[in-house]
Design an enzyme around this catalytic site. Structure first.
Site, PDB file in Angstrom:
ATOM      1  N   ASP A 144       3.621   9.534  -0.717  1.00  0.00           N
ATOM      2  CA  ASP A 144       2.395   8.809  -0.356  1.00  0.00           C
ATOM      3  C   ASP A 144       2.165   7.716  -1.399  1.00  0.00           C
ATOM      4  O   ASP A 144       2.233   7.998  -2.602  1.00  0.00           O
ATOM      5  CB  ASP A 144       1.205   9.786  -0.370  1.00  0.00           C
ATOM      6  N   HIS A 177       0.821  -1.218   0.000  1.00  0.00           N
ATOM      7  CA  HIS A 177       0.000   0.000   0.000  1.00  0.00           C
ATOM      8  C   HIS A 177       0.852   1.263   0.000  1.00  0.00           C
ATOM      9  O   HIS A 177       0.348   2.351  -0.265  1.00  0.00           O
ATOM     10  CB  HIS A 177      -0.926   0.001   1.214  1.00  0.00           C
TER      11      HIS A 177
HETATM   12  C1  GDG Z   1      -2.001   3.906   3.180  1.00  0.00           C
HETATM   13  C2  GDG Z   1      -0.981   4.606   2.278  1.00  0.00           C
HETATM   14  C3  GDG Z   1      -2.630   4.494   0.404  1.00  0.00           C
HETATM   15  C4  GDG Z   1      -8.917   9.674   7.566  1.00  0.00           C
HETATM   16  N1  GDG Z   1      -9.420  10.346   8.621  1.00  0.00           N
HETATM   17  C5  GDG Z   1     -10.648   9.823   8.846  1.00  0.00           C
HETATM   18  C6  GDG Z   1     -10.896   8.828   7.901  1.00  0.00           C
HETATM   19  N2  GDG Z   1      -9.821   8.759   7.141  1.00  0.00           N
HETATM   20  C7  GDG Z   1      -9.688   7.831   6.007  1.00  0.00           C
HETATM   21  C8  GDG Z   1      -9.667   8.558   4.691  1.00  0.00           C
HETATM   22  C9  GDG Z   1      -8.982   7.532   3.798  1.00  0.00           C
HETATM   23  C10 GDG Z   1      -8.030   6.839   4.761  1.00  0.00           C
HETATM   24  O1  GDG Z   1      -8.464   7.126   6.085  1.00  0.00           O
HETATM   25  C11 GDG Z   1      -6.620   7.353   4.603  1.00  0.00           C
HETATM   26  O2  GDG Z   1      -6.095   6.838   3.418  1.00  0.00           O
HETATM   27  P1  GDG Z   1      -4.855   7.512   2.681  1.00  0.00           P
HETATM   28  O3  GDG Z   1      -4.706   6.856   1.368  1.00  0.00           O
HETATM   29  O4  GDG Z   1      -5.087   8.974   2.582  1.00  0.00           O
HETATM   30  O5  GDG Z   1      -3.601   7.290   3.625  1.00  0.00           O
HETATM   31  P2  GDG Z   1      -2.955   6.156   4.617  1.00  0.00           P
HETATM   32  O6  GDG Z   1      -3.742   5.983   5.856  1.00  0.00           O
HETATM   33  O7  GDG Z   1      -1.548   6.632   4.827  1.00  0.00           O
HETATM   34  O8  GDG Z   1      -2.979   4.779   3.778  1.00  0.00           O
HETATM   35  C12 GDG Z   1      -1.693   5.409   1.202  1.00  0.00           C
HETATM   36  C13 GDG Z   1      -3.532   3.695   1.332  1.00  0.00           C
HETATM   37  O9  GDG Z   1      -2.776   3.007   2.330  1.00  0.00           O
HETATM   38  C14 GDG Z   1      -4.357   2.666   0.555  1.00  0.00           C
HETATM   39  O10 GDG Z   1      -3.541   1.823  -0.197  1.00  0.00           O
HETATM   40  O11 GDG Z   1      -3.429   5.305  -0.430  1.00  0.00           O
HETATM   41  O12 GDG Z   1      -0.745   5.996   0.324  1.00  0.00           O
HETATM   42  O13 GDG Z   1      -0.113   5.447   3.046  1.00  0.00           O
HETATM   43  O14 GDG Z   1      -9.883   6.565   3.333  1.00  0.00           O
HETATM   44  O15 GDG Z   1     -10.970   8.886   4.325  1.00  0.00           O
HETATM   45  N3  GDG Z   1     -12.057   8.132   7.828  1.00  0.00           N
HETATM   46  C15 GDG Z   1     -13.014   8.416   8.746  1.00  0.00           C
HETATM   47  N4  GDG Z   1     -12.825   9.366   9.711  1.00  0.00           N
HETATM   48  C16 GDG Z   1     -11.671  10.089   9.800  1.00  0.00           C
HETATM   49  O16 GDG Z   1     -11.540  10.953  10.676  1.00  0.00           O
HETATM   50  N5  GDG Z   1     -14.178   7.769   8.694  1.00  0.00           N
END
Ligand code: GDG
Length: 483
Positions: free
Chosen positions: A379, A166
């Site tokens: 990222d 990821h």
């Molecule tokens: C890893 C990789 C890759 C965030 N705050 C809340 C909340 N979130 C959700 C977002 C999104 C998820 O968490 C975060 O996903 P990201 O992709 O932005 O980042 P990472 O956590 O670092 O994830 C990344 C991912 O894996 C998938 O392969 O894209 O690059 O680092 O879905 O919406 N959700 C809720 N409340 C919050 O306060 N419900």
């Protein structure tokens, strides 16, 4: 075999189970499905395939008994408090995470952490090996479980094994710093197919195979002689992850979310422009660079509250790891300084929220925001950027997107920035803020088409198809953007 002796055609292994333990109003403990795209994506494939999921429950100590939730057989893996510190907070988040994200903070190496990582990976592999049906399929997720593919192959040579990363895979020059670099490559090469977010990540992995092991690579495959002299070929390709477009689009259209978005804008004083950032509070996300750029725009008067308002949601994350505690103190210090200088009674210059919100509140924030700032230093993908696009059924909104995200390679119509270049970042924010309505709408429409066509369900089925076909058939690659 499971305790009931049942085996499964598809076994998923990820650090966490797809459920969280919650305490109900009557004090009883219950399981609740974790929010997020991975769980949604896997639900559809798990129901088609008779699937089981192996992962940690979220609580240190003895593991609960296996149970069934939403039609999935869930098998908790126990982690002691020490293992949590050494395998998860230590090796996964203090050693691997910085190395795999361009060493934005220095990586820490401890042999004890590595031993715990090996031990926990073996525990996961043993659980997977017990549950997989004859010639079944095993799908391992992410950097916490890089030794699992080879450990499962050793125990169950009959099963087909895939692994998806990821996060980015680092250039070999950084990966080579790891004292355990060869063991990690060997662990991954136990798989039949390795999936990455970007073509560059797959290339970095193949280069590590050549440089560290002198294995031969050809196109997206690596060939080598495995255990007991077996000739093996492993394929490594990009299959970028996505979001549940249909689900988010439908959620964002509900009257409750539309009304809540309106209410959010009103409670902020109906600004001309609402800027938004949503990130886990992680040093990879470029939050400090974003705040610096915004503070300079405030100083120069290019943005001014209450006409422009910036809301930053920083979801609590890894709070026991030093680098995360330091980041939180720095970010909160800067937020205080900016608000002290530019805020007025009744009007903060910057709204900072260190909370986790329900999914519907996130959707309302996305619908309310005129400009979303996604400025990571590195990222793997960044799902927030794709979620924003999926929620903008009204065709509005503008996305400022760092070129160091996986999403940049698909969302070509975004306002692209290099977050290290503060002057350039400021100009890009202003460009997005002032862009003509027609330009913004055209860009959003094109990005929505991209995410609708390449949603998380398609990602999961593409991964499983590639795994079923590996190593014979090459995977059609996502075109890399070079310009
Ligand atoms: C890893 C990789 C890759 C965030 N705050 C809340 C909340 N979130 C959700 C977002 C999104 C998820 O968490 C975060 O996903 P990201 O992709 O932005 O980042 P990472 O956590 O670092 O994830 C990344 C991912 O894996 C998938 O392969 O894209 O690059 O680092 O879905 O919406 N959700 C809720 N409340 C919050 O306060 N419900």
């Amino acid at each position: 075999m499971s305790t009931s002796g049942k085996t499964f055609d598809l076994v998923v292994a990820a650090n966490r189970l797809p459920v969280d333990r919650v305490v109900a109003s009557d004090g009883s403990k219950q399981w609740r499905r974790s929010p997020g795209g991975l769980v949604t994506a896997m639900e559809s494939v798990m129901s088609e395939h008779d699937g089981a999921w192996v992962g940690w429950s979220g609580e240190a100590g003895d593991a609960p008994e296996p149970f069934v939730e939403n039609g999935m057989y869930l098998r908790p893996v126990p982690l002691s408090e020490d293992e949590l510190q050494q395998y998860y907070e230590g090796f996964s988040n203090g050693t691997l995470w910085p190395i795999f994200h361009d060493v934005i903070v220095p990586a820490t190496f401890h042999r004890q952490w590595w031993y715990a990582y090996e031990r926990v990976n073996r525990r996961f592999a043993e659980a997977v090996a017990e549950l997989a049906a004859d010639s079944g399929t095993v799908w391992v997720h992410d950097y916490q479980l890089q030794l699992v593919p080879a450990m499962v192959r050793e125990l169950r040579p009959d099963v087909r094994i895939g692994w998806f990363n990821h996060i980015p895979f680092p250039p070999v020059e950084l990966f080579a710093q790891l004292p355990w670099r060869k063991a990690l490559v060997e662990g991954l090469l136990g798989a039949d197919f390795l999936g990455f977010q970007r073509v560059a990540d797959a290339h970095n992995f193949l280069r590590a195979c050549r440089r560290l092991h002198a294995f031969t690579t050809r196109g997206d495959t690596v060939s080598f002689t495995g255990k007991r002299g077996v000739q093996r070929v492993v394929r490594a390709s990009a299959i970028p992850i996505s979001v549940d477009f249909k689900g988010l689009d439908a959620l964002a259209r509900t009257p409750e979310v539309v009304a809540r978005a309106q209410q959010i804008r009103e409670s902020l004083g109906n600004p001309a422009t609402l800027l938004l950032g949503v990130d886990r509070l992680d040093y990879t996300k470029g939050i400090r660079h974003r705040l610096k750029a915004y503070a300079e725009l405030l100083t120069e008067g290019a943005v001014a509250p209450p006409r422009e308002v910036f809301v930053q949601v920083a979801t609590p994350s890894r709070e026991r790891v030093d680098a995360y505690r330091e980041l939180r103190a720095e970010v909160e210090g800067e937020v205080g300084r900016v608000n002290g200088e530019f805020g007025r009674i009744g009007h903060l210059a910057l709204q900072y929220l260190h909370h986790s919100y329900p999914r519907s509140e996130m959707a309302a924030l996305y619908v309310a925001a005129d400009v979303l700032l996604v400025t990571p230093l590195r990222d793997g993908m960044n799902l927030v950027a794709k979620e924003y696009v999926a929620c903008r059924h009204d065709g509005g909104g503008a996305l400022v997107l760092s070129e160091f995200t996986g999403a940049f390679h698909e969302l070509h119509q975004a306002y692209v920035c290099n977050p290290h270049d503060i002057e350039g970042l400021k100009q890009t924010i202003i460009r997005a803020l002032k862009a003509p309505e027609g330009e913004r709408r055209r860009a959003m429409k094109a990005m929505r088409r991209r995410v609708a066509d390449h949603d998380v369900q398609r990602w999961a089925s593409r991964f499983l198809e590639a795994l079923a076909a590996a190593p014979e058939r090459p995977v059609r690659q996502l075109a890399e953007v070079t310009g």
